[in-house]
Scaffold this active site. Structure first.
Site, PDB file in Angstrom:
ATOM      1  N   GLU A 181     -62.740 -43.100 -42.280  1.00  0.00           N
ATOM      2  CA  GLU A 181     -62.430 -44.511 -42.083  1.00  0.00           C
ATOM      3  C   GLU A 181     -63.640 -45.215 -41.484  1.00  0.00           C
ATOM      4  O   GLU A 181     -64.152 -44.812 -40.442  1.00  0.00           O
ATOM      5  CB  GLU A 181     -61.219 -44.575 -41.126  1.00  0.00           C
ATOM      6  CG  GLU A 181     -61.078 -45.855 -40.373  1.00  0.00           C
ATOM      7  CD  GLU A 181     -60.081 -45.717 -39.208  1.00  0.00           C
ATOM      8  OE1 GLU A 181     -59.517 -44.618 -39.004  1.00  0.00           O
ATOM      9  OE2 GLU A 181     -59.884 -46.715 -38.517  1.00  0.00           O
ATOM     10  N   ASP A 229     -58.926 -42.366 -37.118  1.00  0.00           N
ATOM     11  CA  ASP A 229     -58.821 -42.350 -35.663  1.00  0.00           C
ATOM     12  C   ASP A 229     -57.399 -42.024 -35.227  1.00  0.00           C
ATOM     13  O   ASP A 229     -56.444 -42.236 -35.964  1.00  0.00           O
ATOM     14  CB  ASP A 229     -59.217 -43.719 -35.092  1.00  0.00           C
ATOM     15  CG  ASP A 229     -60.718 -43.944 -35.230  1.00  0.00           C
ATOM     16  OD1 ASP A 229     -61.427 -42.943 -35.445  1.00  0.00           O
ATOM     17  OD2 ASP A 229     -61.151 -45.105 -35.123  1.00  0.00           O
ATOM     18  N   ASP A 264     -55.416 -43.525 -33.471  1.00  0.00           N
ATOM     19  CA  ASP A 264     -54.734 -44.691 -32.900  1.00  0.00           C
ATOM     20  C   ASP A 264     -53.844 -45.339 -33.958  1.00  0.00           C
ATOM     21  O   ASP A 264     -53.696 -44.806 -35.065  1.00  0.00           O
ATOM     22  CB  ASP A 264     -55.754 -45.701 -32.352  1.00  0.00           C
ATOM     23  CG  ASP A 264     -56.743 -46.136 -33.420  1.00  0.00           C
ATOM     24  OD1 ASP A 264     -56.496 -45.850 -34.624  1.00  0.00           O
ATOM     25  OD2 ASP A 264     -57.761 -46.755 -33.082  1.00  0.00           O
ATOM     26  N   ASP A 304     -54.184 -48.042 -35.733  1.00  0.00           N
ATOM     27  CA  ASP A 304     -54.889 -48.420 -36.967  1.00  0.00           C
ATOM     28  C   ASP A 304     -55.133 -47.195 -37.845  1.00  0.00           C
ATOM     29  O   ASP A 304     -54.960 -47.242 -39.058  1.00  0.00           O
ATOM     30  CB  ASP A 304     -56.237 -49.066 -36.638  1.00  0.00           C
ATOM     31  CG  ASP A 304     -56.081 -50.539 -36.344  1.00  0.00           C
ATOM     32  OD1 ASP A 304     -54.974 -51.076 -36.599  1.00  0.00           O
ATOM     33  OD2 ASP A 304     -57.051 -51.145 -35.842  1.00  0.00           O
TER      34      ASP A 304
END
Ligand code: 0RA
Length: 643
Positions: A433, A506, A508, A510
C-alpha cells in the site's frame, strides 16, 4: 468386563480402526487445523440432522463449553442401546467405536449426512481425548464415556426416566490436543454453518450457545436458527442488503427417482450474482450436475421469454448465461440417496441423472412462473440485456489487458519489481500500500523470489462497477497483469506467476479497508486464488523493543507490556511504535514483515462462500445502516476481515 470380550475379534477390529484414524486424522476429517476442528462439530450435528430429516427430531443445541469442549444434543429417538448381534456390545458403543457403523442401524431410506467427510461419529470419538454420550430412550437414561475413542468401562444405565421425559441424544467431546493444532472454536464459523443447515432443512431448530464468556449483562451468548421458509428465507437473508427487482422469491421443488430438488431465486440490481448449490447439505462449491441443470434451464427460459416478447432487440444474438445470472441470488439444494462427490475438494456433484431432473423441473416451473408474472420476467430480461451490452464493451478492454503467456514479460506493469525466479511455487508477490511502503519493500526484498507491486491507497471498489469500468482502473490492471492468470471466467489458476500473493498493508483502519477492497476484487474476479489458499496478509508488529542489544517485536499492546515486564524486568527500555509499513526502514521491513524466517503471514481463505458473499455485499455495497451494524457486530473481534 471379561478378558474374552475385551480382546474378542470385534474389539481388535475396533482398536485397529481407531488407531488408523489417530494416525492419519487428515484422511478422515480433512485437516487438523481449525477447519478440521470445526468439522468434528459438523460430524456430530449431521447425525442429529439426519434424525430430524427422518422426522424424529426438531431441536438441536450446540454448546461451546467453558472448557473448550462441545456438546451437541437433540430430541431425536436416541442412539439405540440394545445389544448388537455381531459385536455383542451395546449399539451405542458400536456406533461410537466402529468406523462407518452409524448408518447400518436404521432402515432409513437414506441419510443426508455423510457427504463431504461423512465419516461418522466414531471418528470424532477417536480424535477426542474424552467423549461422553448420554442417551434417553427405552424408559431410561444411558451413559457411556470414552477416552481417545476407547470405552471407559461399560455403558451404564444411569436412571429410569419419568414418563413424560423426552428421548434424545447428547454427545460431549473434548478434541484431543495431541491431534489438533487448536481447540479454539469460533462462534462465527459455527454460527454460519449452523444457520446454513437451518436454512437447508426447514423446520429444524438449531441453537448455538457459547459458555466461554458472558456478555456485559452476564448472559450467555446464544443464537437460534429456525426457518419455516427454508431456502426461500436463505435467499431473502442473502438479499437483505441488496435492492431486489421483485418482491417474491421464486421457489420450486420437485422429487423424482427419490431425489429431492429445491430451487429458490430472486433477481437483484447488484452486479454480482450469488448462486449457491448444495447436495445433501454440503456446499458444492465446485458445482456439478445440479448447478449445470439449473444454469441450462435458466438460460433457455429467459432467452425464450425474451425472444417471444421481443425484448432482445438491443443486442445481437442471445443472452449468455452470465448475462442472465448477473445480480441473481439463488440457492439450489438437492438431496440424493447416493450422492457422488467429485473434484479436487470433493465438492462437485457428479450424479449425471440430477442434471436432467433439475433442468426439467426448472424449465417447466420457471416457464410457468414467467407466464404468470410478466413484470418480473420482463425486469429479469431487461437487466440481462444491460449486462450483455456491458459485457461486449468489457471484452474489448479485456483483450488489451490479458497477459497471454509468461513470456510476454514486456507487458508487465512498470511499477512491478519482479523477482528472478519464474517458478510460481517459490515466487511471492507483495502488494504494498502506497509508494513509500512499496519503495521500502523494493529495497528490503530478496529479489530472487520476492516481487513487489506498489498500489495507490484506495483501489476501486469492484462491488460497485462492472468489468469494463474495473478494467479501466490502473491499479487493478497492474494486479491482473502481475498475477498473470487473467480474470473472471477466463481466470486460469495454472497461469498464476506467484503462489503467495501477500497484501502488505498497515495495521490500522485504512489498511483494513484497503485489504477489504483487494479481497473483494479477488473474491469477485479471481476466486480460485482465495480457494487455493494463495492469498495472504502481512501482520507487521506494532512495537519494537530494544533491550541490552537484543530486539523484540510485539504484535499487540499486551505483548509489548509482557515483554517490558518479563524480559526487561520492568526496566526503562526503548520502545518504537511502527505506525505503518512506510515508516519502517528497509532493514526493519525485511526483518519484521518480509523475511520468511521471522514474518507472520495470515492466510486468507473462503470457508463459507455464502457468508463471504454476504459480507462483501454488506461491506462494499450501497446500504449504509446494515454496514454500520455489521461492522459493529464483527469489528471488535476483527473477524470480518477473515471472510
Ligand atoms: C441409529 C438408529 C436410530 C437412531 C440413531 C442412529 C440416532 C443417531 C444419532 C446421533 C445423534 N443423534 C442421533 N439420534 C439418533 C433409530 C433407532 C430407532 O429405530 O429408534
Amino acid at each position: 468386563m471379561s478378558q474374552e470380550s475385551e480382546y474378542g475379534a470385534g474389539q481388535i477390529q475396533v482398536l485397529e480402526g481407531l488407531e488408523a484414524v489417530r494416525k492419519r486424522p487428515a484422511m478422515y476429517i480433512g485437516s487438523t487445523d481449525a477447519r478440521g476442528l470445526h468439522h468434528l462439530v459438523y460430524e456430530v450435528v449431521d447425525n442429529s440432522i439426519d434424525e430430524a430429516l427422518a422426522g424424529h427430531c426438531d431441536d438441536i443445541t450446540v454448546t461451546i463449553n467453558a472448557d473448550d469442549s462441545v456438546t451437541v444434543s437433540d430430541d431425536g429417538r436416541g442412539i439405540p442401546v440394545d445389544t448388537h448381534d455381531e459385536y455383542e456390545r451395546p449399539a451405542l458403543e458400536v456406533i461410537l467405536t466402529v468406523l462407518h457403523a452409524g448408518g447400518k442401524f436404521d432402515n432409513k431410506s437414506y441419510q443426508v449426512s455423510g457427504g463431504l467427510h461423512g465419516v461418522g461419529v466414531s471418528v470424532v470419538n477417536a480424535l477426542s481425548e474424552r467423549l461422553e454420550a448420554e442417551v434417553k430412550r427405552d424408559g431410561a437414561v444411558f451413559r457411556h464415556a470414552f477416552e481417545a475413542g476407547e470405552p471407559v468401562g461399560d455403558m451404564e444405565r444411569a436412571r429410569d426416566m419419568d414418563d413424560d421425559e423426552e428421548t434424545g441424544t447428547e454427545v460431549t467431546f473434548w478434541p484431543d490436543t495431541d491431534v489438533f493444532e487448536t481447540r479454539d472454536f469460533s462462534f462465527s464459523t459455527l454460527s454460519n454453518r449452523l444457520r446454513e443447515l437451518a436454512f437447508l432443512n426447514s423446520g429444524v431448530r438449531i441453537t448455538l450457545r457459547d459458555e466461554r464468556q458472558e456478555t456485559e449483562d452476564g448472559e450467555v451468548i446464544e443464537e437460534t436458527y429456525e426457518y419455516e421458509g427454508g431456502i426461500r428465507e436463505f435467499v431473502e437473508y442473502l438479499n437483505e442488503t441488496r435492492s431486489v427487482m421483485h418482491d417474491d422469491v421464486i421457489y420450486f421443488e420437485d422429487e423424482d427417482q427419490n431425489i429431492q430438488v429445491e430451487v429458490a431465486m430472486q433477481a437483484t440490481e447488484d452486479l454480482q450474482g450469488s448462486i449457491h448449490a448444495f447436495a445433501n447439505n454440503i456446499n458444492t462449491r465446485e458445482g456439478g450436475t445440479h448447478l449445470t441443470g439449473f444454469k441450462t434451464a435458466l438460460t433457455r427460459v429467459v432467452n425464450d421469454y425474451g425472444n417471444e416478447n421481443n425484448l432482445l432487440g438491443d443486442i445481437d444474438g442471445n443472452l449468455t448465461g452470465e448475462d442472465i445470472r448477473e445480480g441473481l441470488t439463488a440457492v439450489i439444494s438437492v438431496k440424493h440417496p447416493d450422492p457422488q462427490f467429485e473434484g479436487q475438494t470433493k465438492t462437485k456433484l457428479g450424479n449425471s441423472e440430477v442434471r436432467g431432473i433439475v433442468e426439467g423441473a426448472m424449465h417447466e416451473q420457471l416457464g410457468t412462473y414467467f407466464e404468470e408474472h410478466p413484470d418480473t420476467a420482463q425486469a429479469i430480461v431487461l437487466k440481462a440485456v444491460e449486462a450483455a451490452k456491458a459485457r461486449k464493451a468489457a471484452q474489448k478492454a479485456e483483450e488489451l489487458t490479458r497477459r497471454k503467456s509468461a513470456l510476454e514479460s514486456t507487458s508487465l506493469p512498470g511499477k512491478l519489481a519482479d523477482c528472478q525466479t519464474k517458478d510460481p511455487e517459490e515466487a511471492e508477490l507483495f502488494i504494498a500500500e502506497g509508494d513509500s511502503a512499496g519503495g521500502s519493500a523494493k529495497q528490503a526484498r530478496n529479489p530472487e523470489f520476492q516481487a513487489v507491486l506498489p498500489i495507490k491507497g484506495k483501489i476501486l471498489n469492484v462491488e460497485k462497477h462492472r468489468l469494463d469500468r474495473i478494467l479501466e482502473n490502473d491499479e487493478i490492471r497492474n494486479m491482473i497483469t502481475a498475477i498473470g492468470a487473467g480474470i473472471g471466467d477466463e481466470f486460469d489458476i495454472d497461469d498464476v506467476r506467484y503462489k503467495k500473493i501477500i497484501m502488505a498493508t498497515d495495521a490500522d483502519v485504512d489498511g483494513a479497508h484497503i485489504r477489504t477492497l483487494m479481497l473483494t476484487f479477488f473474491y469477485r474476479h479471481m476466486r480460485p486464488l482465495l480457494e487455493g489458499g494463495y492469498v495472504y496478509a502481512t501482520q507487521p508488529p506494532l512495537y519494537r523493543i530494544r533491550y541490552r542489544g537484543e530486539t523484540y517485536d510485539a504484535m499487540t499492546d499486551a505483548e509489548r507490556d509482557e515483554i517490558v515486564e518479563e524480559v526487561c524486568d520492568g526496566n526503562p527500555t526503548q520502545v518504537q511504535r511502527f505506525k505503518g509499513l512506510g515508516e519502517m526502514n528497509p532493514e526493519q521491513l525485511w526483518e519484521t514483515t518480509m523475511n520468511p524466517e521471522n514474518r507472520i503471514l495470515k492466510q486468507i481463505t473462503v470457508e463459507d462462500a455464502a457468508a463471504a458473499d454476504k459480507m462483501f455485499s454488506v461491506l462494499m455495497g450501497d446500504a449504509v445502516e446494515p454496514r454500520k451494524q455489521f461492522i459493529k457486530d464483527h469489528a471488535p473481534e476483527a473477524e470480518w476481515i477473515d471472510i
